[in-house]
Design a protein around this motif. Structure first.
Motif, PDB file in Angstrom:
ATOM      1  N   ALA A 194      25.292  34.535  20.796  1.00 21.98           N
ATOM      2  CA  ALA A 194      26.283  33.687  20.135  1.00 21.98           C
ATOM      3  C   ALA A 194      27.499  34.535  19.771  1.00 21.98           C
ATOM      4  CB  ALA A 194      25.687  33.052  18.877  1.00 21.98           C
ATOM      5  N   GLU A 195      28.580  33.867  19.382  1.00 23.25           N
ATOM      6  CA  GLU A 195      29.815  34.571  19.042  1.00 23.25           C
ATOM      7  C   GLU A 195      29.593  35.614  17.948  1.00 23.25           C
ATOM      8  OE1 GLU A 195      32.782  34.466  20.441  1.00 23.25           O
ATOM      9  OE2 GLU A 195      32.185  32.992  21.922  1.00 23.25           O
ATOM     10  N   ALA A 196      28.724  35.284  16.980  1.00 24.62           N
ATOM     11  CA  ALA A 196      28.495  36.196  15.857  1.00 24.62           C
ATOM     12  C   ALA A 196      27.774  37.468  16.277  1.00 24.62           C
ATOM     13  CB  ALA A 196      27.702  35.487  14.764  1.00 24.62           C
ATOM     14  N   GLU A 197      27.186  37.477  17.489  1.00 25.48           N
ATOM     15  CA  GLU A 197      26.438  38.643  17.955  1.00 25.48           C
ATOM     16  C   GLU A 197      27.244  39.485  18.941  1.00 25.48           C
ATOM     17  OE1 GLU A 197      21.903  37.131  18.075  1.00 25.48           O
ATOM     18  OE2 GLU A 197      23.267  36.018  19.364  1.00 25.48           O
ATOM     19  N   ILE A 198      28.527  39.212  19.029  1.00 27.42           N
ATOM     20  CA  ILE A 198      29.375  39.890  20.006  1.00 27.42           C
ATOM     21  C   ILE A 198      30.394  40.765  19.289  1.00 27.42           C
ATOM     22  CG2 ILE A 198      31.073  39.545  21.849  1.00 27.42           C
ATOM     23  CD1 ILE A 198      29.657  36.822  22.348  1.00 27.42           C
ATOM     24  N   GLU A 199      30.536  41.983  19.768  1.00 32.85           N
ATOM     25  CA  GLU A 199      31.565  42.888  19.263  1.00 32.85           C
ATOM     26  C   GLU A 199      32.457  43.287  20.442  1.00 32.85           C
ATOM     27  OE1 GLU A 199      29.370  46.069  17.497  1.00 32.85           O
ATOM     28  OE2 GLU A 199      29.032  44.982  15.628  1.00 32.85           O
ATOM     29  N   TYR A 200      33.715  43.518  20.156  1.00 37.89           N
ATOM     30  CA  TYR A 200      34.671  43.860  21.215  1.00 37.89           C
ATOM     31  C   TYR A 200      35.048  45.332  21.125  1.00 37.89           C
ATOM     32  CZ  TYR A 200      35.132  38.983  22.518  1.00 37.89           C
ATOM     33  OH  TYR A 200      34.872  37.713  22.978  1.00 37.89           O
ATOM     34  N   TYR A 201      34.893  46.018  22.265  1.00 40.31           N
ATOM     35  CA  TYR A 201      35.254  47.425  22.372  1.00 40.31           C
ATOM     36  C   TYR A 201      36.136  47.621  23.603  1.00 40.31           C
ATOM     37  CZ  TYR A 201      31.308  48.023  19.176  1.00 40.31           C
ATOM     38  OH  TYR A 201      30.451  47.927  18.118  1.00 40.31           O
ATOM     39  N   GLU A 202      36.838  48.733  23.612  1.00 40.48           N
ATOM     40  CA  GLU A 202      37.648  49.072  24.770  1.00 40.48           C
ATOM     41  C   GLU A 202      36.735  49.443  25.946  1.00 40.48           C
ATOM     42  OE1 GLU A 202      41.311  49.161  24.886  1.00 40.48           O
ATOM     43  OE2 GLU A 202      40.722  47.818  23.250  1.00 40.48           O
ATOM     44  N   LYS A 203      37.042  48.894  27.120  1.00 38.92           N
ATOM     45  CA  LYS A 203      36.230  49.160  28.309  1.00 38.92           C
ATOM     46  C   LYS A 203      37.146  49.399  29.508  1.00 38.92           C
ATOM     47  CE  LYS A 203      32.527  47.052  31.118  1.00 38.92           C
ATOM     48  NZ  LYS A 203      33.216  46.768  32.388  1.00 38.92           N
ATOM     49  N   LYS A 204      36.773  50.356  30.351  1.00 36.90           N
ATOM     50  CA  LYS A 204      37.530  50.631  31.556  1.00 36.90           C
ATOM     51  C   LYS A 204      36.989  49.793  32.710  1.00 36.90           C
ATOM     52  CE  LYS A 204      39.078  55.322  30.475  1.00 36.90           C
ATOM     53  NZ  LYS A 204      39.096  56.742  30.895  1.00 36.90           N
ATOM     54  N   ASP A 205      37.889  49.115  33.418  1.00 38.41           N
ATOM     55  CA  ASP A 205      37.519  48.310  34.573  1.00 38.41           C
ATOM     56  C   ASP A 205      38.532  48.516  35.683  1.00 38.41           C
ATOM     57  OD1 ASP A 205      35.088  46.858  34.198  1.00 38.41           O
ATOM     58  OD2 ASP A 205      36.066  45.680  32.637  1.00 38.41           O
ATOM     59  N   THR A 206      38.141  48.118  36.891  1.00 41.61           N
ATOM     60  CA  THR A 206      39.061  48.197  38.029  1.00 41.61           C
ATOM     61  C   THR A 206      39.808  46.881  38.168  1.00 41.61           C
ATOM     62  OG1 THR A 206      37.602  49.727  39.195  1.00 41.61           O
ATOM     63  CG2 THR A 206      39.277  48.590  40.507  1.00 41.61           C
ATOM     64  N   SER A 207      41.117  46.939  37.983  1.00 44.82           N
ATOM     65  CA  SER A 207      41.968  45.777  38.226  1.00 44.82           C
ATOM     66  C   SER A 207      42.286  45.767  39.715  1.00 44.82           C
ATOM     67  CB  SER A 207      43.242  45.872  37.390  1.00 44.82           C
ATOM     68  OG  SER A 207      44.115  44.806  37.678  1.00 44.82           O
ATOM     69  N   LEU A 208      41.839  44.698  40.379  1.00 38.76           N
ATOM     70  CA  LEU A 208      41.885  44.686  41.839  1.00 38.76           C
ATOM     71  C   LEU A 208      42.774  43.561  42.349  1.00 38.76           C
ATOM     72  CD1 LEU A 208      40.349  46.438  43.968  1.00 38.76           C
ATOM     73  CD2 LEU A 208      38.758  44.520  44.201  1.00 38.76           C
ATOM     74  N   TYR A 209      43.687  43.907  43.247  1.00 44.05           N
ATOM     75  CA  TYR A 209      44.510  42.922  43.959  1.00 44.05           C
ATOM     76  C   TYR A 209      44.053  42.953  45.411  1.00 44.05           C
ATOM     77  CZ  TYR A 209      47.314  43.553  39.761  1.00 44.05           C
ATOM     78  OH  TYR A 209      47.721  43.646  38.458  1.00 44.05           O
ATOM     79  N   PHE A 210      43.432  41.844  45.875  1.00 43.60           N
ATOM     80  CA  PHE A 210      42.848  41.845  47.211  1.00 43.60           C
ATOM     81  C   PHE A 210      43.311  40.618  47.997  1.00 43.60           C
ATOM     82  CE2 PHE A 210      40.033  39.445  44.553  1.00 43.60           C
ATOM     83  CZ  PHE A 210      39.451  38.475  45.350  1.00 43.60           C
ATOM     84  N   LYS A 211      43.072  40.670  49.310  1.00 48.25           N
ATOM     85  CA  LYS A 211      43.575  39.628  50.206  1.00 48.25           C
ATOM     86  C   LYS A 211      42.506  38.595  50.544  1.00 48.25           C
ATOM     87  CE  LYS A 211      45.319  43.039  52.878  1.00 48.25           C
ATOM     88  NZ  LYS A 211      45.883  43.667  54.099  1.00 48.25           N
ATOM     89  N   ILE A 212      42.923  37.330  50.483  1.00 53.41           N
ATOM     90  CA  ILE A 212      42.114  36.223  50.988  1.00 53.41           C
ATOM     91  C   ILE A 212      42.994  35.442  51.964  1.00 53.41           C
ATOM     92  CG2 ILE A 212      41.179  33.962  50.374  1.00 53.41           C
ATOM     93  CD1 ILE A 212      39.955  35.147  47.924  1.00 53.41           C
ATOM     94  N   THR A 213      42.466  35.150  53.148  1.00 49.57           N
ATOM     95  CA  THR A 213      43.276  34.586  54.231  1.00 49.57           C
ATOM     96  C   THR A 213      43.244  33.057  54.243  1.00 49.57           C
ATOM     97  OG1 THR A 213      42.782  36.528  55.571  1.00 49.57           O
ATOM     98  CG2 THR A 213      43.693  34.612  56.718  1.00 49.57           C
ATOM     99  N   LEU A 214      44.437  32.438  54.278  1.00 52.43           N
ATOM    100  CA  LEU A 214      44.524  30.988  54.431  1.00 52.43           C
ATOM    101  C   LEU A 214      44.057  30.584  55.825  1.00 52.43           C
ATOM    102  CD1 LEU A 214      47.973  30.072  52.798  1.00 52.43           C
ATOM    103  CD2 LEU A 214      45.683  29.616  51.883  1.00 52.43           C
ATOM    104  N   LEU A 215      43.440  29.400  55.920  1.00 49.58           N
ATOM    105  CA  LEU A 215      42.915  28.932  57.201  1.00 49.58           C
ATOM    106  C   LEU A 215      43.919  28.059  57.956  1.00 49.58           C
ATOM    107  CD1 LEU A 215      39.222  28.102  56.238  1.00 49.58           C
ATOM    108  CD2 LEU A 215      40.015  29.894  57.777  1.00 49.58           C
ATOM    109  N   GLU A 216      45.113  27.948  57.439  1.00 51.00           N
ATOM    110  CA  GLU A 216      46.124  27.128  58.114  1.00 51.00           C
ATOM    111  C   GLU A 216      47.499  27.793  57.957  1.00 51.00           C
ATOM    112  OE1 GLU A 216      46.943  23.472  55.556  1.00 51.00           O
ATOM    113  OE2 GLU A 216      44.975  24.106  54.828  1.00 51.00           O
ATOM    114  N   ASN A 217      48.414  27.381  58.818  1.00 51.27           N
ATOM    115  CA  ASN A 217      49.777  27.918  58.726  1.00 51.27           C
ATOM    116  C   ASN A 217      50.411  27.487  57.408  1.00 51.27           C
ATOM    117  OD1 ASN A 217      49.283  28.866  61.243  1.00 51.27           O
ATOM    118  ND2 ASN A 217      50.709  27.498  62.313  1.00 51.27           N
ATOM    119  N   PHE A 218      51.308  28.326  56.946  1.00 53.25           N
ATOM    120  CA  PHE A 218      51.999  28.007  55.690  1.00 53.25           C
ATOM    121  C   PHE A 218      53.487  28.252  55.890  1.00 53.25           C
ATOM    122  CE2 PHE A 218      53.226  28.871  51.202  1.00 53.25           C
ATOM    123  CZ  PHE A 218      52.837  27.640  50.684  1.00 53.25           C
ATOM    124  N   PHE A 219      54.266  27.174  55.777  1.00 55.12           N
ATOM    125  CA  PHE A 219      55.703  27.242  56.066  1.00 55.12           C
ATOM    126  C   PHE A 219      55.952  27.886  57.426  1.00 55.12           C
ATOM    127  CE2 PHE A 219      56.170  27.068  51.306  1.00 55.12           C
ATOM    128  CZ  PHE A 219      56.746  25.812  51.284  1.00 55.12           C
TER     129      PHE A 219
END
Length: 537
Positions: A194-219
């Protein structure tokens, strides 16, 4: 000058009360024993019993470990208040109590008795009672204005029964429901939090910008990629949708001879010394809605783009957010809106199961999968940019391990249904200091429905039975369960001895295929109902 003579010129008080010395502990005990022997507390209660009452309810401290300065401050402040009110002639019973259920006790007993995982409750009960007695003896040294022989403990069968009756009242008012949605989950302890059992700490994560391909032409352009953003790469295999903000401006760019779509305000994320983004077209996000794309890992699945205007911020990321409905509240809400089938591919212990549909990561822990996904996307040239970020992240308050959002069935209290009444009641209370009224108003206003179920053993059972996997939520059954628990204790639920009695009492509702639910109530509910369980008497 003779100092003794100077002393003799002073008018000093004369007392038999000794200064602090080697015997001060013994002297303090004599005073405490004298108060107890003469029953000073009881006599004052008797003297004031017909006068107006002043009740200061002592919410129960946790029965785990010796008392510390927090206990001392808590009880001495209360003791001062109670003594003052008694001196004013008020009737002031003050009852000590202990909170005896919960994961910390269960976790400690599992360390002592690792082979007793399924039969741990007797050890937990004994340990909690022992801890309460240790704290009771320590509290005596504070000289509190109370009767140490009268106290309450949440593991007492009568207390448990009253708690179940309160649960039954909430069922009657239609405040209890079973929800299937992502919530904060501890993989280490394999339980919801529950919310009362959660504490927030600083954490290191990988911020990722990745590609996903559209299946149709665009403009008119072929092989157009979406520049999608996430900070939890391990969730990418569970992707089902991509969200955009339909009113925001996006850019179709030529990025080293490949076409990318990103938020116009995030173009600077693409540019560096080696690559520059050449803008081909600016358009609104609504142009992307409904467009299909190729799943990064499952070729048999076609995802599509939906509106995420409610949660996408233009100031962060690329404005294209990968959604894994099993692992995010907003993701789940968007998928439900689209009427998608949603399953949880992550086991309670944090390992992926067959539902993920990717053989390479089945039976692997999500933290291990996180590194695998990053490495694999790099090999496939699908990463546009990555960087390590530090952000505030939810952790388990007990072992400080990071949590995940995980799709699971849990039981909830409808806080939303009673919020107006709660806010109204705030105005009928006198608050000291007065700014705490506004603070409480803000807390209640922002409060979501309360997840009260836990997948543990040491606690009060959620008194719900299941027939053909369908829950039986019946207040009459719950009241009868409370009646049995009052005489036998809640162990009768977990050892199954209550089931024949229920079948005999409710033959039309409960048959041989009906089973008892194994979830327990959030321990904060145990202490949260103490005002009713105790003050009622």
């Amino acid at each position: 000058m003779d100092l003794k003579k100077v002393k003799n010129t002073l008018l000093l008080p004369k007392t038999n009360f000794p200064l602090k010395n080697a015997n001060h502990l013994e002297n303090e005990k004599k005073i405490r024993d004298l108060w107890e022997e003469r029953k000073i507390y009881q006599k004052i209660l008797e003297k004031n019993k017909n006068n107006p009452s002043f009740i200061l309810h002592s919410g129960p401290p946790y029965a785990n470990g010796k008392i510390h300065l927090g206990h001392v401050l808590n009880f001495l402040v209360k003791d001062i208040i109670v003594r003052w009110q008694a001196s004013m002639g008020h009737y002031t019973p003050f009852l000590l109590g202990w909170d005896a259920h919960g994961l910390p006790i269960e976790h400690k007993m599992l360390q002592v008795y690792p082979d007793k995982k399924n039969d741990l409750r007797p050890f937990c009960h004994q340990f909690a009672c022992e801890q309460a007695q240790i704290q009771r003896e320590q509290l005596k040294k504070l000289g509190l204005f109370t009767d140490y022989e009268k106290y309450y403990i949440t593991s007492d069968k009568n207390y448990e029964a009253e708690q179940l009756r309160i649960f039954g009242e909430m069922v009657k008012k239609n405040l209890i429901y079973q929800g299937f949605r992502p919530i904060h989950w501890s993989c280490g302890h394999e339980t919801a939090l529950a919310e009362a059992e959660i504490e927030y700490y600083e954490k290191k994560d990988t911020s990722l910008y990745f590609k996903i391909t559209l299946l149709e032409n665009f403009f008119g352009k072929e092989n157009v990629n979406l520049s999608v953003w996430t900070t939890q790469p391990w969730t990418i295999p569970a992707n089902q949708l991509v969200a955009v903000k339909k009113s925001a401006s996006y850019a179709l760019v030529n990025y080293n001879e490949e076409y990318l779509i990103t938020l116009e305000k995030s173009l600077n994320l693409l540019n560096n010394e080696e690559r520059l983004a050449k803008v081909e077209r600016i358009f609104l996000g609504e142009e992307l809605l409904g467009k299909a794309y190729l799943h990064p890992y499952r070729k048999e699945i076609k995802g599509y783009i939906v509106d995420g205007s409610d949660f996408i911020e233009e100031g962060e990321g690329t404005g294209l957010v990968h959604l894994a409905p099993a692992f995010g509240a907003e993701d789940f809400a968007a998928a439900k809106k689209e009427k998608l089938v949603i399953e949880c591919p992550l086991e309670p212990n944090g390992y992926f199961n067959e539902k993920i549909g990717i053989p390479e990561i089945i039976n692997k822990h999500y933290s291990e999968v996180n590194n695998y996904i990053i490495t694999d996307l790099e090999k496939r040239n699908l990463i546009i940019k990555k960087k390590i970020i530090t952000h505030s992240y939810p952790h388990d308050w007990r072992d400080k391990s990071p949590l995940v959002y995980r799709l699971t069935k849990q039981w909830f209290i409808k806080v939303e249904a009673i919020k107006k009444e709660l806010l109204k009641n705030i105005q009928e209370v006198k608050w000291y200091p007065n700014w705490t009224e506004e603070k409480m108003w803000q807390i209640i206003t922002a409060r979501e429905d309360w997840c009260i179920s836990r997948q543990r053993k040491w606690g009060v059972p959620i008194p719900i039975l299941y027939k053909n996997d369908e829950p039986i939520l019946n207040s009459e059954i719950i009241d009868y369960v409370a009646e049995i628990v009052a005489s036998r204790g809640s162990d009768c639920w977990f050892n199954g001895s209550i089931l024949p009695l229920l079948r005999e009492k409710f033959p039309n509702l409960i048959n041989e295929k009906t089973v008892l639910g194994q979830d327990i109530m959030d321990v904060w509910l145990d202490s949260g109902v103490s005002h009713w369980c105790i003050l009622k008497k």
